[in-house]
Design an enzyme around this catalytic site. Structure first.
Site, short mmCIF file in Angstrom:
data_model
loop_
_atom_site.label_atom_id
_atom_site.label_comp_id
_atom_site.label_asym_id
_atom_site.label_seq_id
_atom_site.Cartn_x
_atom_site.Cartn_y
_atom_site.Cartn_z
N SER A 128 -14.43 -3.82 4.87
CA SER A 128 -13.58 -4.27 5.88
C SER A 128 -14.35 -4.11 7.38
CB SER A 128 -12.35 -3.05 6.11
OG SER A 128 -13.32 -1.52 6.24
N HIS A 186 -8.38 -7.03 1.85
CA HIS A 186 -9.19 -7.84 2.87
C HIS A 186 -9.17 -9.44 2.16
CE1 HIS A 186 -10.00 -6.28 6.62
NE2 HIS A 186 -9.83 -5.16 5.35
N LYS A 203 -1.86 -7.49 6.57
CA LYS A 203 -3.65 -8.42 6.95
C LYS A 203 -3.15 -9.59 6.90
CE LYS A 203 -6.67 -4.62 6.16
NZ LYS A 203 -6.19 -4.21 7.41
C1 LIG Z 1 -10.27 -1.70 3.23
C2 LIG Z 1 -9.02 -1.88 3.39
N1 LIG Z 1 -7.99 -0.95 2.45
C3 LIG Z 1 -6.81 -0.76 3.24
C4 LIG Z 1 -6.16 -0.58 4.42
C5 LIG Z 1 -5.04 0.00 4.37
O1 LIG Z 1 -4.06 -1.48 4.69
P1 LIG Z 1 -3.05 -1.25 5.33
O2 LIG Z 1 -2.99 -1.51 7.02
O3 LIG Z 1 -1.77 -1.84 4.97
O4 LIG Z 1 -2.24 0.54 5.98
C6 LIG Z 1 -7.23 -0.91 5.20
C7 LIG Z 1 -6.78 -1.44 6.27
O5 LIG Z 1 -7.25 -1.53 7.19
C8 LIG Z 1 -8.65 -2.24 4.95
O6 LIG Z 1 -9.30 -2.39 5.64
#
Ligand SMILES: Cc1ncc(COP(=O)(O)O)c(C=O)c1O
Length: 342
Positions: free
Chosen positions: A187, A215, A246
């Site tokens: 991320s 992502h 996203k």
């Molecule tokens: C790698 C990763 N996993 C999970 C999430 C969580 O996703 P959500 O925004 O749907 O809660 C994020 C969000 O920033 C992320 O970057």
């Protein structure tokens, strides 16, 4: 009414905030005045927005806006109950089937967010006698899921397959379950996890392999099917997590895997059991990109293979179906540099 002599029991928060300020890590939220667009207005200033996760521009796509409005008119603004009581709607089931087909797996279950999908999944099937082997830069939701599970956490150096293997080897004679877990696309830096090597290591030591593709979904792999498709490793990753917040532009998370895994999560993942569903205007837009005319925007179409048995892929059904493996995908280039976290 507080008495004059009462001391503030939360004064430690002020001390900690002062520490952040002294270190220069205290921040002020930037406020978006208009919509999430490549050029938009933050705090009254026109800027080029390079920090968003709205990779495909779906957040403001006219067809998704229209679909959200249509669903609100038709179903109201919520599902009114947790899913296990009275909150399961047909559109949730349709969305799960659609995602499962897209990811070429037996089944899928949708959560309120990617965060609850990760945390709820990891903590549902591991306990204090188990082991989690986790990349040091995995997302906070994975870390929280690991902590909630009370399993022992062995961290490996970022993208270091040899170190992950060392960690697996160090517990190979322990009786507990082992989970090897990595982001598909990380991320903060947007770099891609070494999934084929990690799958080899997981298979060598009989570990469960889990990938958080928040992502990568919508960005990597054929029509945005994610890192499993990008690397052609269908059938080697036991648990795939993704988000609708996203590239898909809406809100919600999901877990993909075998029908038994999904059925188990419906019975044991606490966010599934105890939090109301994502509001239904959100699944609707997430279903919609299949109607887009641009080939690259057809990610969520049903153009993926139908499970061999032709059975449905939605969650919590007792029947099983087999996903037909897609042919291996050719490795592709890294995702756009905008794959950064918000
Ligand atoms: C790698 C990763 N996993 C999970 C999430 C969580 O996703 P959500 O925004 O749907 O809660 C994020 C969000 O920033 C992320 O970057």
């Amino acid at each position: 009414m507080p008495t004059a002599t009462r001391t503030n029991p939360l004064s430690f928060l002020t001390d900690q905030l002062d520490e952040l300020k002294a270190k220069g890590t205290h921040f002020k939220l930037r406020v978006l005045d208009d919509e999430q667009a490549p050029v938009c207005t933050f705090d009254g200033k026109r800027v080029i927005n390079l920090a968003s996760n709205n990779y495909l521009g779906f957040t403001t796509h006219p067809k998704l806006r229209e679909a959200a409005l249509e669903a609100t008119r038709k179903y109201g603004v919520g599902s009114g109950a947790v899913r296990t009581i009275a909150g399961t709607m047909k559109i949730h089931m349709e969305l799960e089937e659609k995602i499962a087909r897209f990811k070429n797996v037996e089944a899928c279950v949708v959560f309120q967010s990617g965060f609850t999908a990760n945390a709820g999944t990891v903590s549902s099937f591991l306990g204090k006698d188990d082991y989690i082997i986790s990349d040091e830069l995995n997302h906070a939701s994975i870390i929280d899921g690991c902590r909630l599970s009370r399993a022992k956490i062995l961290v490996f150096r970022h993208k270091d397959v040899a170190h992950a293997e060392e960690q697996l080897a160090s517990v190979k004679n322990e009786p507990g379950k082992k989970l090897l877990i990595s982001d598909g696309v990380f991320s903060m830096d947007g770099d891609i996890g070494p999934l084929p090597g990690l799958c080899d290591a997981a298979e060598k030591y009989g570990a469960i392999m889990m990938v958080d593709d928040a992502h990568a979904s919508g960005v990597l792999g054929r029509q945005g099917r994610g890192t499993v498709d990008h690397f052609g490793i269908h059938g080697r990753v036991d648990i795939q997590v993704g988000t609708l917040s996203k590239a898909i532009g809406a809100l919600g998370g999901y877990v993909c895997g075998t029908r038994d895994l999904i059925d188990f999560l419906c019975h044991r993942a606490r966010p599934f059991l105890f939090l109301p569903r994502i509001r239904h205007p959100l699944p609707r837009p997430a279903l919609r990109p299949s109607t887009f005319s641009k080939p690259n925007h057809s990610g969520w179409s049903n153009s993926g293979p139908t499970p061999a048995s032709g059975k449905k892929n939605s969650a919590c059904s007792a029947s099983t179906s087999e996903a037909k493996p897609l042919p291996p995908a050719k490795p592709q280039s890294r995702p756009s540099s905008s794959a950064t976290d918000a």
